[in-house]
Structure formats: C-alpha cells, structure tokens
Design an enzyme around this catalytic site. Structure first.
Site, PDB file in Angstrom:
ATOM      1  N   GLY A  12     -36.949 -23.067  19.960  1.00 16.34           N
ATOM      2  CA  GLY A  12     -35.744 -23.398  18.847  1.00 16.34           C
ATOM      3  C   GLY A  12     -36.348 -22.549  17.741  1.00 16.34           C
ATOM      4  O   GLY A  12     -35.803 -23.380  16.689  1.00 16.34           O
ATOM      5  N   HIS A 109     -33.369 -10.405  20.218  1.00 12.73           N
ATOM      6  CA  HIS A 109     -33.591  -9.823  21.477  1.00 12.73           C
ATOM      7  C   HIS A 109     -35.359  -9.583  21.113  1.00 12.73           C
ATOM      8  O   HIS A 109     -35.068  -8.704  20.172  1.00 12.73           O
ATOM      9  CB  HIS A 109     -33.114  -8.522  22.191  1.00 12.73           C
ATOM     10  N   THR A 141     -22.260  -7.963  24.309  1.00 12.20           N
ATOM     11  CA  THR A 141     -21.355  -7.146  25.197  1.00 12.20           C
ATOM     12  C   THR A 141     -21.975  -7.472  26.860  1.00 12.20           C
ATOM     13  O   THR A 141     -23.202  -8.677  26.339  1.00 12.20           O
ATOM     14  CB  THR A 141     -21.785  -5.742  25.471  1.00 12.20           C
TER      15      THR A 141
HETATM   16  C1  GAR Z   1     -37.138 -15.682  20.908  1.00 17.38           C
HETATM   17  O1  GAR Z   1     -38.293 -14.835  20.709  1.00 17.38           O
HETATM   18  C2  GAR Z   1     -36.110 -14.773  20.831  1.00 17.38           C
HETATM   19  O2  GAR Z   1     -35.745 -13.757  20.478  1.00 17.38           O
HETATM   20  C3  GAR Z   1     -36.286 -14.206  22.497  1.00 17.38           C
HETATM   21  O3  GAR Z   1     -36.841 -15.702  22.870  1.00 17.38           O
HETATM   22  C4  GAR Z   1     -37.145 -16.574  22.549  1.00 17.38           C
HETATM   23  C5  GAR Z   1     -37.105 -18.229  21.354  1.00 17.38           C
HETATM   24  O4  GAR Z   1     -38.144 -18.227  20.747  1.00 17.38           O
HETATM   25  N1  GAR Z   1     -34.661 -14.651  23.752  1.00 17.38           N
HETATM   26  C6  GAR Z   1     -34.702 -13.345  24.343  1.00 17.38           C
HETATM   27  O5  GAR Z   1     -35.465 -12.891  24.829  1.00 17.38           O
HETATM   28  C7  GAR Z   1     -32.914 -13.081  24.965  1.00 17.38           C
HETATM   29  N2  GAR Z   1     -32.560 -12.359  25.388  1.00 17.38           N
HETATM   30  P1  GAR Z   1     -37.285 -19.547  19.753  1.00 17.38           P
HETATM   31  O6  GAR Z   1     -36.871 -20.668  21.082  1.00 17.38           O
HETATM   32  O7  GAR Z   1     -38.900 -19.975  19.707  1.00 17.38           O
HETATM   33  O8  GAR Z   1     -36.176 -18.951  19.115  1.00 17.38           O
END
Ligand code: GAR
Length: 215
Positions: A12, A109, A141
């Site tokens: 998070g 992403h 999407t």
């Molecule tokens: C982040 O790096 C985000 O970009 C990625 O998960 C991580 C979550 O970190 N999301 C994806 O890969 C979506 N396809 P966080 O929980 O510390 O924000």
C-alpha cells in the site's frame, strides 16, 4: 469534494502517497475507504491508523471471479465513490466490473505501457536490455494493464541495476505521478478522447507526454 475508494492487495505504498498528498493539501479528495482482497494486506493497518474506513473481502472465500467482483462492487458502492483507485490491486477484473466503473477507474502499472503488461515488469525490462523503463497511470479497460494513459514517468536503466534498485527508482516516480493523476481527475480536468487523455489547463499535448522524468 470528490470521494475516492482505494483498492489494495499488499504493502500500500501508493495508497500512502495519496494519504500524504491529501494531508499536505495537494490532493483535494475525500478518501472514503480502503478495500483489500487479502486479509494480510499491510496497507489496511496503515489506512486504519490514518483514520480511514477499511474493508477486506478475501477473494478466496468466493466461488469465482464473477461472485467476488459483484461483492466487491457492492462494497465499493456503499462509499459512493466518484473514482476508484487501483493501487497494487493484484486481481484480474471481470468485464462487468470494469464496465460498471467506466471512466472512473484508474490503475498504476510499473512499466511504460504498452510495454511489459503483467507481472515481474522490472526483471523483464532488465532481461530485455531496455535503457528506459518507468510507470504508467491509466484508465482501466477490460484488457489487463491496458487503457487510456493519463501520465507516465520514465527513468533510465543503469548498467548495474538489479530488480530491486530499478523497482525502487520507479516506485519513487509512482508516488509522484499517481497523486498527480488523481488530482487532475478530482479537479475535473481529464478528458477522454478514445485512447487519448487530455489534461485541461496543461499544455495542449496528450497528458502522456507531460511528465517524462529522467533521473
Ligand atoms: C506497485 O509497484 C504497482 O505499480 C504495482 O504493484 C505495486 C504495489 O505497490 N501494480 C501492478 O503491478 C498492477 N499490474 P504498493 O502496494 O506499495 O502500492
């Protein structure tokens, strides 16, 4: 003020960046709730400590994707969000769910989409030998990690980078561009034009070009 609901699956840190931006007066939104699909998502504690309503819907307790997404949408809609923010929410979403939130569902992403959708983006970027990598905020999407790009940030890939060092460099940029994108949405400045997003009041360029950061 616009209501947002943030969905997480783990750490998070992007959610934390939103809370920090809100607290600093840089993100004029009401964070109505944080919802996780995993009971052990660390971010739930962080959100609760910040006084934000939290919910957990364990996807394992549901018979299938449709049942989970229906329950998730019901849970989200209790908070009447103007915008739903996917912040490390690691679930493939059903077309019905995506349609329900069309134009009000953002994702971040960790790659310069359309390169490297899916998992392990940083290792794949290293394996492919790309010299520039980054992150993307986009409208969602039904296709995985796809949709109109709101903002991207690019960073160099250095010769001695590891998955960890590259991921850390990009995460810093994620924390910068995601609150920015949500702020634009909250200010009613994002205009969708097919796959293009325009930011009213910024240069008359597609938003995707506004913020490439090298360094
Ligand atoms: C982040 O790096 C985000 O970009 C990625 O998960 C991580 C979550 O970190 N999301 C994806 O890969 C979506 N396809 P966080 O929980 O510390 O924000």
């Amino acid at each position: 003020m616009k209501n947002i609901v943030i969905l997480i699956s783990g750490r998070g840190s992007n959610m934390e960046a939103m809370i920090a931006a809100r607290d600093a007066g840089q993100l004029p939104v009401n964070i109505a709730a944080v919802i996780a699909n995993r009971p052990d998502a660390k971010g739930l504690e962080t959100a609760a400590a910040a006084g934000i309503a939290t919910r957990c819907l364990d996807h394992k307790a549901f018979a299938g994707r449709e049942a989970f997404d229906t329950a998730l949408a019901a849970c989200i809609d209790e908070f009447a969000p103007d915008l739903v923010v996917l912040a490390g929410f690691m679930r493939i979403l059903t077309p019905d769910f995506v349609r329900h939130y069309e134009g009000r569902l953002l994702n971040i992403h960790p790659s310069l989409l359309p390169a490297f959708p899916g998992l392990h983006t940083h290792q794949r970027a290293l394996d492919e030998g790309v010299r520039v990598h980054g992150c993307t905020v986009h409208f969602v999407t039904a296709e995985l990690d796809h949709g109109p790009v709101v903002i991207q940030a690019a960073v160099p890939v250095l010769d001695d980078d590891t998955e960890d060092s590259l991921s850390a460099r990009i995460l810093k940029q994620e924390h910068r561009i995601y609150p920015q994108a949500v702020r634009w949405f909250a200010e009613g400045r994002l205009q969708l034009d097919g796959m293009k997003v325009r930011v009213q009041g910024e240069q008359a360029e597609p938003a995707a070009l506004i913020s490439p950061v090298l360094g």
